[in-house]
Write an enzyme that holds these catalytic residues in place. Structure first.
Site, PDB file in Angstrom:
ATOM      1  CE  LYS A 119      38.623  43.199   3.236  1.00 26.26           C
ATOM      2  NZ  LYS A 119      39.777  42.508   2.649  1.00 26.26           N
ATOM      3  CG  HIS A 150      49.090  42.528  -3.808  1.00 22.87           C
ATOM      4  ND1 HIS A 150      48.859  43.832  -3.447  1.00 22.87           N
ATOM      5  CD2 HIS A 150      48.334  41.778  -2.955  1.00 22.87           C
ATOM      6  CE1 HIS A 150      47.994  43.876  -2.445  1.00 22.87           C
ATOM      7  NE2 HIS A 150      47.673  42.650  -2.110  1.00 22.87           N
ATOM      8  NE  ARG A 170      49.969  39.128   3.962  1.00 25.27           N
ATOM      9  CZ  ARG A 170      49.064  40.096   3.989  1.00 25.27           C
ATOM     10  NH1 ARG A 170      49.438  41.330   3.808  1.00 25.27           N
ATOM     11  NH2 ARG A 170      47.811  39.823   4.214  1.00 25.27           N
ATOM     12  CB  SER A 210      46.997  47.221   0.857  1.00 26.65           C
ATOM     13  OG  SER A 210      47.256  46.392  -0.233  1.00 26.65           O
TER      14      SER A 210
HETATM   15  P1  ADP Z   1      41.744  41.030   0.481  1.00 27.91           P
HETATM   16  O1  ADP Z   1      40.932  42.228   0.865  1.00 27.91           O
HETATM   17  O2  ADP Z   1      41.002  40.068  -0.391  1.00 27.91           O
HETATM   18  O3  ADP Z   1      42.484  40.358   1.592  1.00 27.91           O
HETATM   19  P2  ADP Z   1      44.298  42.071  -0.408  1.00 27.91           P
HETATM   20  O4  ADP Z   1      44.515  42.942  -1.593  1.00 27.91           O
HETATM   21  O5  ADP Z   1      44.625  42.621   0.927  1.00 27.91           O
HETATM   22  O6  ADP Z   1      42.789  41.645  -0.537  1.00 27.91           O
HETATM   23  O7  ADP Z   1      45.066  40.706  -0.580  1.00 27.91           O
HETATM   24  C1  ADP Z   1      44.817  39.829  -1.641  1.00 27.91           C
HETATM   25  C2  ADP Z   1      45.604  38.541  -1.424  1.00 27.91           C
HETATM   26  O8  ADP Z   1      46.993  38.823  -1.471  1.00 27.91           O
HETATM   27  C3  ADP Z   1      45.371  37.881  -0.058  1.00 27.91           C
HETATM   28  O9  ADP Z   1      45.417  36.483  -0.224  1.00 27.91           O
HETATM   29  C4  ADP Z   1      46.527  38.362   0.772  1.00 27.91           C
HETATM   30  O10 ADP Z   1      46.845  37.435   1.794  1.00 27.91           O
HETATM   31  C5  ADP Z   1      47.621  38.408  -0.286  1.00 27.91           C
HETATM   32  N1  ADP Z   1      48.701  39.355   0.039  1.00 27.91           N
HETATM   33  C6  ADP Z   1      48.592  40.641   0.446  1.00 27.91           C
HETATM   34  N2  ADP Z   1      49.802  41.187   0.660  1.00 27.91           N
HETATM   35  C7  ADP Z   1      50.699  40.206   0.391  1.00 27.91           C
HETATM   36  C8  ADP Z   1      52.124  40.108   0.471  1.00 27.91           C
HETATM   37  N3  ADP Z   1      52.881  41.122   0.894  1.00 27.91           N
HETATM   38  N4  ADP Z   1      52.686  38.955   0.133  1.00 27.91           N
HETATM   39  C9  ADP Z   1      51.934  37.903  -0.254  1.00 27.91           C
HETATM   40  N5  ADP Z   1      50.607  37.905  -0.329  1.00 27.91           N
HETATM   41  C10 ADP Z   1      49.987  39.044  -0.011  1.00 27.91           C
END
Ligand code: ADP
Length: 167
Positions: free
Chosen positions: A41, A17, A90, A128
């Site tokens: 979630k 992130h 990703r 995450s």
């Molecule tokens: P959500 O529940 O909205 O998917 P996340 O916190 O899992 O929330 O992810 C938020 C955004 O960040 C999403 O667009 C996800 O694809 C992106 N994201 C999560 N991990 C990574 C990473 N390692 N690299 C790039 N983008 C990421």
């Protein structure tokens, strides 16, 4: 002033992130990391805990701020006067869901764009969920998340206490 909103659950925020946030901070005047309630979630961390972890992680980047929101993303974007929404891509596996989300949001409000940023290759495998799974089993996540998030995970899973009778 161009503002972009980076919404997500951030349960918890990872270096993946943060890589996306740093790239966006170079493109936009202001980046708002918007922590979603994501009740459906069943997040490990409360909204307040997730927001606090993001705040501490972005403290040193001047044009980045963190906020929490509930309700529809499109309403929040309008309220904050943002020009775009930022999401991370990703791998191909992210594409279908993200593509659908972007088009639905456009249908709800066509006044802003969804912009995708790809992280450094070393973070493409990072999520995450993976971090939580490793931490749950007592593994070391210090190369995936900032130190304060490491500590919060250890606390959550009860790995923060020193053994009473170390051998
Ligand atoms: P959500 O529940 O909205 O998917 P996340 O916190 O899992 O929330 O992810 C938020 C955004 O960040 C999403 O667009 C996800 O694809 C992106 N994201 C999560 N991990 C990574 C990473 N390692 N690299 C790039 N983008 C990421």
């Amino acid at each position: 002033m161009r503002t972009v909103i980076y919404p997500g659950s951030f349960d918890p925020v990872t270096y993946g992130h943060l890589d996306v946030i740093q790239r966006a901070a170079r493109l936009f005047d202001r980046v708002i990391v918007a922590v979603a309630e994501s009740e459906r979630k069943q997040p490990l961390f409360t909204l307040a805990e997730r927001l606090d972890m993001v705040k501490r992680a972005v403290k040193a980047i001047p044009n980045v701020e963190a906020d929490a929101f509930t309700g529809l993303l499109v309403d929040y974007v309008k309220r904050r006067g943002a020009a775009a929404v930022l999401r991370g891509l990703r791998a191909v596996s992210d594409f279908e869901f993200e593509f659908q989300l972007a088009l639905v949001n456009r249908k709800l409000n066509d006044k802003f764009e969804t912009i995708f940023v790809t992280p450094k290759e070393t973070y493409t495998f990072l999520s995450s969920s993976v971090v939580k799974e490793i931490a749950r089993l007592g593994g070391d996540v210090s190369c995936f998340v900032p130190p304060h998030v490491c500590k919060a995970l250890a606390r959550k899973f009860g790995f923060d206490k020193q053994p009473k009778h170390p051998h």
